[in-house]
Design a protein around this motif. Structure first.
Motif, PDB file in Angstrom:
ATOM      1  N   CYS A 296      22.142  -1.161  45.031  1.00  0.00           N
ATOM      2  CA  CYS A 296      21.052  -0.152  44.395  1.00  0.00           C
ATOM      3  C   CYS A 296      19.923  -1.117  43.735  1.00  0.00           C
ATOM      4  O   CYS A 296      20.112  -2.083  43.107  1.00  0.00           O
ATOM      5  CB  CYS A 296      21.821   0.467  43.207  1.00  0.00           C
TER       6      CYS A 296
ATOM      7  N   SER B 197      16.992   4.415  43.364  1.00  0.00           N
ATOM      8  CA  SER B 197      18.568   4.449  43.120  1.00  0.00           C
ATOM      9  C   SER B 197      18.602   6.131  42.572  1.00  0.00           C
ATOM     10  O   SER B 197      19.691   6.818  42.930  1.00  0.00           O
ATOM     11  CB  SER B 197      19.314   3.583  42.439  1.00  0.00           C
TER      12      SER B 197
ATOM     13  N   TRP C 198      20.217   1.934  36.203  1.00  0.00           N
ATOM     14  CA  TRP C 198      21.084   2.706  36.905  1.00  0.00           C
ATOM     15  C   TRP C 198      21.420   3.935  36.230  1.00  0.00           C
ATOM     16  O   TRP C 198      22.741   4.255  36.458  1.00  0.00           O
ATOM     17  CB  TRP C 198      21.940   1.698  37.715  1.00  0.00           C
TER      18      TRP C 198
ATOM     19  N   GLN D  35      25.753   7.042  34.676  1.00  0.00           N
ATOM     20  CA  GLN D  35      25.772   5.974  35.271  1.00  0.00           C
ATOM     21  C   GLN D  35      26.177   5.878  36.755  1.00  0.00           C
ATOM     22  O   GLN D  35      27.160   6.498  37.076  1.00  0.00           O
ATOM     23  CB  GLN D  35      26.269   4.743  34.767  1.00  0.00           C
TER      24      GLN D  35
ATOM     25  N   CYS E 212      25.401   3.304  39.286  1.00  0.00           N
ATOM     26  CA  CYS E 212      25.735   2.007  39.970  1.00  0.00           C
ATOM     27  C   CYS E 212      26.165   0.954  38.832  1.00  0.00           C
ATOM     28  O   CYS E 212      25.591   1.166  37.444  1.00  0.00           O
ATOM     29  CB  CYS E 212      24.321   1.321  40.394  1.00  0.00           C
TER      30      CYS E 212
END
Length: 417
Positions: A86, A92, A121, A129, A131
């Motif tokens: 990512c 992302s 991320w 979250q 990643c």
């Protein structure tokens, strides 16, 4: 053995083999880090597979410039790998919002990461979250230890000491005081403004206040870094206006400049180019005793394809990424790319160890423009590039730069209106 027993034994053997094969899962990893292929094949994959029999890893990187397009095509076609490397922030986030990245908020290994580490991320409200934070780069200054020793200069801790060192180097004339050009623009913001700036706006305190609309780019904390940048031009050497990023790298590694404003991502490359010993110091504070702040910028994360047929194996791997073992392997294989987990890590490269040691002395933050604030038009990140250049070259005052950037941000970002 009669035929019936022989057949029974063969069937049992076949079933056992089939069961073992069925238990072996191969996780395919998508990434843009094609330079890291050997590291994955020789170090990371063998370490993981030795501890997790039955799970195999296949690292399949794309060319960095093509990664986003290739990955999106694979995801749309349903052919993407189980694990997705990512990029930070909006690229992302868009994958998560499109249903391509799984919610891993409750993953056990996420407990090993701070809010700053997870910010690259996470959803805008930080509630989800998607990643696991994998690596960051830290900003600072690399210097030529031979040059400092020749001139009797110590690592500067305050701005006054910093400019006294620059004056001494300039007066001696043996070295260009600092190697940085303004031709490519981004260096002036990344190695300039967002390198020294956190000491003025107090890292996360100021960054989050800007996001919330409680601070403005015309406030003293955001204008003051430009005032320091306005002094840099006198120390960058003749022709810095036309000097490119590769030019600056060459000038420093050839021993022609004493100081290089930069980030830890340069360590691996510089180790093979410079024939002198290098040191590093974090951005000097305004006054002795002030808290220091560093840009410890989120750079690489890793997540799970929401449509992977192997979610349990993928979660096992992602939890391992948050471990001390992975952090140590990765950080030593790629000096200058630092693990973001709280797991303890010992680095073999002395320059990398110097950079990461600052986490124990200073407060960490990320680049001020990267989360949310560069989504609109005008783009605050790009505007910070040209403002930093204009201030260094004396074409715009620090106050005018802050006013222009604030007008641009408030034209589209509601909390700043």
């Amino acid at each position: 053995m009669n035929n019936s027993k022989l057949i029974g034994a063969m069937l049992a053997t076949t079933m056992l083999a089939s069961t073992a094969a069925a238990q072996d899962v191969t996780l395919t990893i998508e990434s843009w880090r094609n330079d890291d292929l050997t590291i994955w094949q020789d170090k990371i994959i063998p370490a993981f597979e030795a501890e997790h029999p039955g799970i195999k890893l296949n690292f399949t990187p794309s060319a960095p410039a093509e990664y986003n397009a290739v990955l999106n095509s694979k995801l749309d076609a349903g052919s993407a790998g189980d694990i997705i490397t990512c990029r930070p922030f909006d690229a992302s986030l868009a994958l998560f919002e499109a249903g391509h990245l799984a919610d891993i908020t409750d993953l056990e290994g996420m407990a090993n990461f701070s809010a700053v580490a997870k910010s690259g991320w996470s959803t805008d409200d930080a509630s989800v979250q998607y990643c696991v934070p994998m690596a960051s780069v830290i900003h600072g200054f690399i210097y030529n230890k031979d040059a400092f020793e020749e001139l009797g200069i110590e690592e500067p801790k305050t701005e006054a000491e910093f400019f006294a060192a620059l004056d001494k180097i300039k007066e001696d004339g043996s070295y260009i005081p600092m190697a940085m050009g303004t031709n490519d623009q981004w260096e002036a913001a990344t190695m300039g403004y967002n390198n020294i700036g956190p000491n003025y706006w107090k890292g996360e305190e100021g960054r989050l206040a800007l996001l919330a609309g409680d601070q403005k780019l015309t406030d003293e904390a955001w204008v003051a870094p430009y005032r320091q940048l306005a002094k840099w031009g006198a120390y960058l050497g003749d022709g810095y206006e036309a000097q490119t990023y590769p030019d600056s790298q060459n000038i420093f590694t050839l021993g022609r400049a004493a100081i290089y404003p930069t980030g830890s991502w340069e360590i691996s490359g510089f180790n093979g180019l410079a024939d002198f010993e290098m040191g590093a110091f974090y951005p000097p504070v305004q006054n002795a005793g002030d808290t220091c702040y560093i840009s410890d910028h989120t750079d690489i994360g890793i997540g799970m394809n929401a449509n992977t047929p192997n979610p349990d194996a993928a979660k096992t791997f992602l939890n391992w990424v948050g471990s001390s073992e992975f952090a140590t392997i990765f950080a030593n294989a790629l000096p200058g790319f630092f693990p973001l987990s709280s797991a303890p890590v010992e680095l073999e490269d002395p320059l990398a160890q110097e950079f990461i040691s600052w986490r124990g002395e200073c407060e960490s933050t990320i680049r001020s423009t990267y989360q949310v604030l560069s989504r609109g038009t005008p783009n605050l990140e790009n505007d910070t590039w040209n403002a930093s250049v204009a201030v260094i070259k004396g074409e715009e005052t620090p106050e005018d730069a802050g006013k222009r950037l604030q007008e641009g941000l408030s034209s589209w970002y509601e909390p700043q209106q």
